[in-house]
Design an enzyme around this catalytic site. Structure first.
Site, PDB file in Angstrom:
ATOM      1  N   LYS A  97      43.325 -30.140 144.347  1.00 39.73           N
ATOM      2  CA  LYS A  97      44.282 -29.206 144.739  1.00 39.73           C
ATOM      3  C   LYS A  97      43.864 -29.530 146.368  1.00 39.73           C
ATOM      4  CE  LYS A  97      46.718 -26.922 141.390  1.00 39.73           C
ATOM      5  NZ  LYS A  97      46.015 -26.007 140.433  1.00 39.73           N
TER       6      LYS A  97
ATOM      7  N   GLN B 276      43.011 -20.336 139.599  1.00 43.07           N
ATOM      8  CA  GLN B 276      42.803 -21.365 138.942  1.00 43.07           C
ATOM      9  C   GLN B 276      43.248 -20.392 137.679  1.00 43.07           C
ATOM     10  OE1 GLN B 276      44.405 -24.914 139.002  1.00 43.07           O
ATOM     11  NE2 GLN B 276      44.362 -24.573 137.058  1.00 43.07           N
TER      12      GLN B 276
ATOM     13  N   ASP C 141      51.254 -19.830 144.462  1.00 46.56           N
ATOM     14  CA  ASP C 141      51.654 -19.906 143.074  1.00 46.56           C
ATOM     15  C   ASP C 141      53.148 -19.104 142.968  1.00 46.56           C
ATOM     16  OD1 ASP C 141      50.352 -21.484 141.604  1.00 46.56           O
ATOM     17  OD2 ASP C 141      48.755 -20.480 141.544  1.00 46.56           O
TER      18      ASP C 141
END
Ligand code: NDP
Length: 301
Positions: A55, A99, A122
């Site tokens: 990422k 994460q 997200d």
């Protein structure tokens, strides 16, 4: 050899990343703003670390500022909360991603709720789930957003299509249903209690599989000519028994690909289908979060 068209998510995602990079360049030239993505990881799970590294690299490729925070596995809730609070007010950070999964002693819901919804790239915050549900602009979960982009590129208008989603998780199934409803599909969401799942799937012009069960969806569950989006990522023993005995694995989707390709009109492969779109949409979300923060309407990606 089957007849379905392969939907090349890898190539499509590369195009999305390129468009995001160009849009970020224009943003920088117009107002000196560089989108910034902060990724937080707690613990040393190798797979999670690899995801986080990827990422960060992709963010840099798109010309973004990338900030990675690696915290030890025994980090306490207060330390993590403090970091999120700092990132929330950091003007160089436009997107915050924590994460998952977090170690069991940490409260995942509390951590996700602590992220500023306008930096929640997200799209997991309840505020963004609510915005999606009522059709307001917001940050949309990356994987279903990527699936929608692939479907629209493949089919054009989705209006009136029968869409069946197998799986009702908050991160894939439910937001996928909202997005397809927003695109004027007739949507059915199936799950582990659905009766006659094969029959329900056979109704679908668009079938999205987000189950987490290797090759569960068989070829004879698929309507001829349907468009199949396989979200599943399942690691199974290698098909070569010698390699399997040596502990080698391979990745398969939730759809029995070799059977499905004989029936479907188009299908995403695993790997190389939905997976690459997730990171591309994360970058697109970070870019649009940076624009909104600056009061600028983001370019269409
Ligand atoms: P979850 O485990 O959160 O949800 C799975 C869903 O599948 C649940 O709603 C469950 O139903 C349903 N389900 C399980 N078994 C059956 C069954 N036998 N019949 C019908 N439905 C069933 O998974 P996620 O949504 O997080 O992920 C799904 C898959 O997508 C996984 O393989 C994951 O690795 C992959 N994934 C891929 C991403 C990518 O970037 N490509 C990103 C995110 C996920 P119920 O609610 O009734 O339990």
């Amino acid at each position: 050899m089957g007849s379905a068209r392969l939907i090349d998510g890898k190539a499509f995602a590369a195009g999305v990343v390129e468009r995001v990079r160009d849009a970020a360049d224009r943003l920088r030239e117009a107002c000196g703003l560089t989108p910034g993505l902060a990724v937080v990881i707690v613990g040393d799970d190798p797979a999670s670390r690899l995801y986080v590294r990827n990422k960060g690299l992709r963010a840099q490729e798109a010309g973004f500022a990338s900030f990675t925070h690696v915290l030890p596995a025994d980090t306490d809730q207060a330390t993590l909360d403090n970091l999120i609070a700092e990132l929330n007010i950091d003007p160089a950070v436009h997107g915050i991603l924590v994460q998952l999964p977090l170690p069991a002693h940490l409260d995942t819901t509390a951590v996700l709720s602590a992220i500023d919804p306008d930096k929640d790239v997200d799209g997991f915050h309840v505020v963004n789930a609510g915005r999606l549900a009522v059709g307001l602009p917001g940050l949309v979960p990356c994987t279903p957003l990527g699936c929608l982009m692939l479907l629209q590129a493949e089919l054009g208008s989705l209006s009136g299509a029968e869409a069946v989603i197998v799986g009702r998780s908050n991160i894939v199934g439910k937001p996928m249903a909202q997005l397809l409803l927003g695109a004027d599909c007739t949507v059915t969401v199936a799950h582990s209690r659905t009766r006659d799942l094969p029959g329900v799937c056979r109704r679908a012009d668009i079938l999205v599989a987000a189950v987490g069960r290797p090759e569960m969806i068989r070829g004879d569950w698929i309507k001829s000519g349907a468009t199949v989006i396989d979200v599943g990522i399942n690691r199974v023993p290698h098909s070569d028994p010698v390699l399997a005995a040596a502990g080698k694995t391979r990745v398969v989707g939730d759809v029995a690909f070799a059977e499905a390709i004989e029936v479907a009109g188009a299908i995403t492969p695993v790997p190389g289908g939905v997976g690459p779109m997730t990171i591309a949409c994360l970058l697109a979300n970070t870019y649009s979060a940076a624009c909104r923060r600056a009061g600028i309407v983001p370019d269409r990606i």
